[in-house]
Design a protein around this motif. Structure first.
Motif, PDB file in Angstrom:
ATOM      1  N   TYR A  95      90.215  40.387  11.399  1.00  0.00           N
ATOM      2  CA  TYR A  95      90.628  41.546  10.612  1.00  0.00           C
ATOM      3  C   TYR A  95      89.450  42.495  10.425  1.00  0.00           C
ATOM      4  N   CYS A  96      89.758  43.780  10.295  1.00  0.00           N
ATOM      5  CA  CYS A  96      88.738  44.722   9.847  1.00  0.00           C
ATOM      6  C   CYS A  96      89.162  45.279   8.489  1.00  0.00           C
ATOM      7  N   ASN A  97      88.186  45.750   7.750  1.00  0.00           N
ATOM      8  CA  ASN A  97      88.474  46.372   6.467  1.00  0.00           C
ATOM      9  C   ASN A  97      87.230  47.080   5.980  1.00  0.00           C
ATOM     10  N   THR A  98      87.399  47.965   5.014  1.00  0.00           N
ATOM     11  CA  THR A  98      86.233  48.539   4.382  1.00  0.00           C
ATOM     12  C   THR A  98      85.557  47.463   3.529  1.00  0.00           C
ATOM     13  N   LYS A  99      84.271  47.668   3.272  1.00  0.00           N
ATOM     14  CA  LYS A  99      83.541  46.706   2.443  1.00  0.00           C
ATOM     15  C   LYS A  99      84.175  46.579   1.066  1.00  0.00           C
ATOM     16  N   SER A 100      84.515  47.713   0.460  1.00  0.00           N
ATOM     17  CA  SER A 100      85.053  47.690  -0.904  1.00  0.00           C
ATOM     18  C   SER A 100      86.435  47.056  -0.955  1.00  0.00           C
ATOM     19  N   TRP A 101      87.310  47.372   0.013  1.00  0.00           N
ATOM     20  CA  TRP A 101      88.638  46.772   0.004  1.00  0.00           C
ATOM     21  C   TRP A 101      88.575  45.293   0.339  1.00  0.00           C
ATOM     22  N   GLY A 102      87.621  44.916   1.160  1.00  0.00           N
ATOM     23  CA  GLY A 102      87.459  43.508   1.445  1.00  0.00           C
ATOM     24  C   GLY A 102      87.086  42.725   0.191  1.00  0.00           C
ATOM     25  N   LEU A 103      86.219  43.308  -0.625  1.00  0.00           N
ATOM     26  CA  LEU A 103      85.796  42.646  -1.862  1.00  0.00           C
ATOM     27  C   LEU A 103      86.936  42.548  -2.870  1.00  0.00           C
ATOM     28  N   THR A 104      87.829  43.536  -2.852  1.00  0.00           N
ATOM     29  CA  THR A 104      88.935  43.557  -3.821  1.00  0.00           C
ATOM     30  C   THR A 104      90.249  43.091  -3.208  1.00  0.00           C
ATOM     31  N   ASN A 105      90.175  42.588  -1.964  1.00  0.00           N
ATOM     32  CA  ASN A 105      91.330  41.976  -1.305  1.00  0.00           C
ATOM     33  C   ASN A 105      92.517  42.931  -1.190  1.00  0.00           C
ATOM     34  N   ARG A 106      92.253  44.129  -0.704  1.00  0.00           N
ATOM     35  CA  ARG A 106      93.305  45.121  -0.570  1.00  0.00           C
ATOM     36  C   ARG A 106      93.382  45.665   0.852  1.00  0.00           C
ATOM     37  N   ASN A 107      94.558  46.172   1.202  1.00  0.00           N
ATOM     38  CA  ASN A 107      94.774  46.958   2.423  1.00  0.00           C
ATOM     39  C   ASN A 107      94.463  46.214   3.718  1.00  0.00           C
ATOM     40  N   TRP A 108      94.756  44.953   3.757  1.00  0.00           N
ATOM     41  CA  TRP A 108      94.553  44.207   5.002  1.00  0.00           C
ATOM     42  C   TRP A 108      95.606  44.593   6.041  1.00  0.00           C
ATOM     43  N   GLY A 109      95.161  44.657   7.281  1.00  0.00           N
ATOM     44  CA  GLY A 109      96.085  44.865   8.388  1.00  0.00           C
ATOM     45  C   GLY A 109      96.694  43.545   8.828  1.00  0.00           C
ATOM     46  N   GLN A 110      97.330  43.569   9.981  1.00  0.00           N
ATOM     47  CA  GLN A 110      98.011  42.366  10.465  1.00  0.00           C
ATOM     48  C   GLN A 110      97.053  41.427  11.193  1.00  0.00           C
ATOM     49  N   GLY A 111      95.897  41.929  11.554  1.00  0.00           N
ATOM     50  CA  GLY A 111      94.922  41.125  12.277  1.00  0.00           C
ATOM     51  C   GLY A 111      95.273  40.984  13.750  1.00  0.00           C
ATOM     52  N   THR A 112      94.336  40.421  14.497  1.00  0.00           N
ATOM     53  CA  THR A 112      94.556  40.142  15.912  1.00  0.00           C
ATOM     54  C   THR A 112      94.062  38.728  16.208  1.00  0.00           C
ATOM     55  N   GLN A 113      94.896  37.955  16.896  1.00  0.00           N
ATOM     56  CA  GLN A 113      94.594  36.547  17.143  1.00  0.00           C
ATOM     57  C   GLN A 113      93.637  36.410  18.321  1.00  0.00           C
ATOM     58  N   VAL A 114      92.583  35.653  18.107  1.00  0.00           N
ATOM     59  CA  VAL A 114      91.649  35.290  19.169  1.00  0.00           C
ATOM     60  C   VAL A 114      91.688  33.778  19.328  1.00  0.00           C
ATOM     61  N   THR A 115      91.986  33.330  20.526  1.00  0.00           N
ATOM     62  CA  THR A 115      92.030  31.900  20.814  1.00  0.00           C
ATOM     63  C   THR A 115      91.088  31.610  21.973  1.00  0.00           C
ATOM     64  N   VAL A 116      90.133  30.725  21.718  1.00  0.00           N
ATOM     65  CA  VAL A 116      89.153  30.346  22.732  1.00  0.00           C
ATOM     66  C   VAL A 116      89.435  28.898  23.126  1.00  0.00           C
ATOM     67  N   SER A 117      89.913  28.737  24.335  1.00  0.00           N
ATOM     68  CA  SER A 117      90.320  27.406  24.779  1.00  0.00           C
ATOM     69  C   SER A 117      90.336  27.344  26.302  1.00  0.00           C
ATOM     70  N   SER A 118      90.030  26.159  26.815  1.00  0.00           N
ATOM     71  CA  SER A 118      90.111  25.955  28.259  1.00  0.00           C
ATOM     72  C   SER A 118      91.464  25.386  28.651  1.00  0.00           C
TER      73      SER A 118
END
Length: 118
Positions: A95-118
């Motif tokens: 996920y990305c977010n602004t520093k301030s919103w990250g601290l106050t747990n607001r406005n999160w996006g849906q995120g993007t899944q990263v899977t590292v596997s063989s």
């Protein structure tokens, strides 16, 4: 309306690379310190990388230092995370977010899944 839209995740083999993008709207990106976070299954969300508003200063979690690079293009309202030498333990939703919103747990996006596997 604030939006943070992460993209670029996927399935990659150990040692591979991915470039994540975070397209933002609804606020003035150039004024904000931006962070990338990740959350692995069963774990708390953790801070991965930080970049100041101008891009002049960056910082990384020890676990990704030397492998990940955060950058931004304020003209494109986009923040990036280049991930190299990926390891299975990098598997998470990112996920990305602004520093301030990250601290106050607001406005999160849906995120993007990263899977590292063989």
């Amino acid at each position: 309306q604030v939006q943070l839209v992460e993209s670029g995740g996927g399935l990659v083999q150990p040692g591979g690379s991915l470039r994540l993008s975070c397209a933002v709207s609804g606020f003035t990106l150039r004024r904000e310190t931006m962070n990338w976070y990740r959350q692995a299954p069963g774990k708390e969300r953790e801070l991965v990388a930080t970049i100041t508003s101008s891009g002049g200063s960056v910082d990384y979690a020890d676990s990704v230092k030397g492998r990940f690079t955060i950058s931004r293009d304020n003209t494109k309202n986009t923040v990036y995370l280049q991930m190299n030498s990926l390891k299975p333990e990098d598997t998470a939703v990112y996920y990305c977010n602004t520093k301030s919103w990250g601290l106050t747990n607001r406005n999160w996006g849906q995120g993007t899944q990263v899977t590292v596997s063989s």
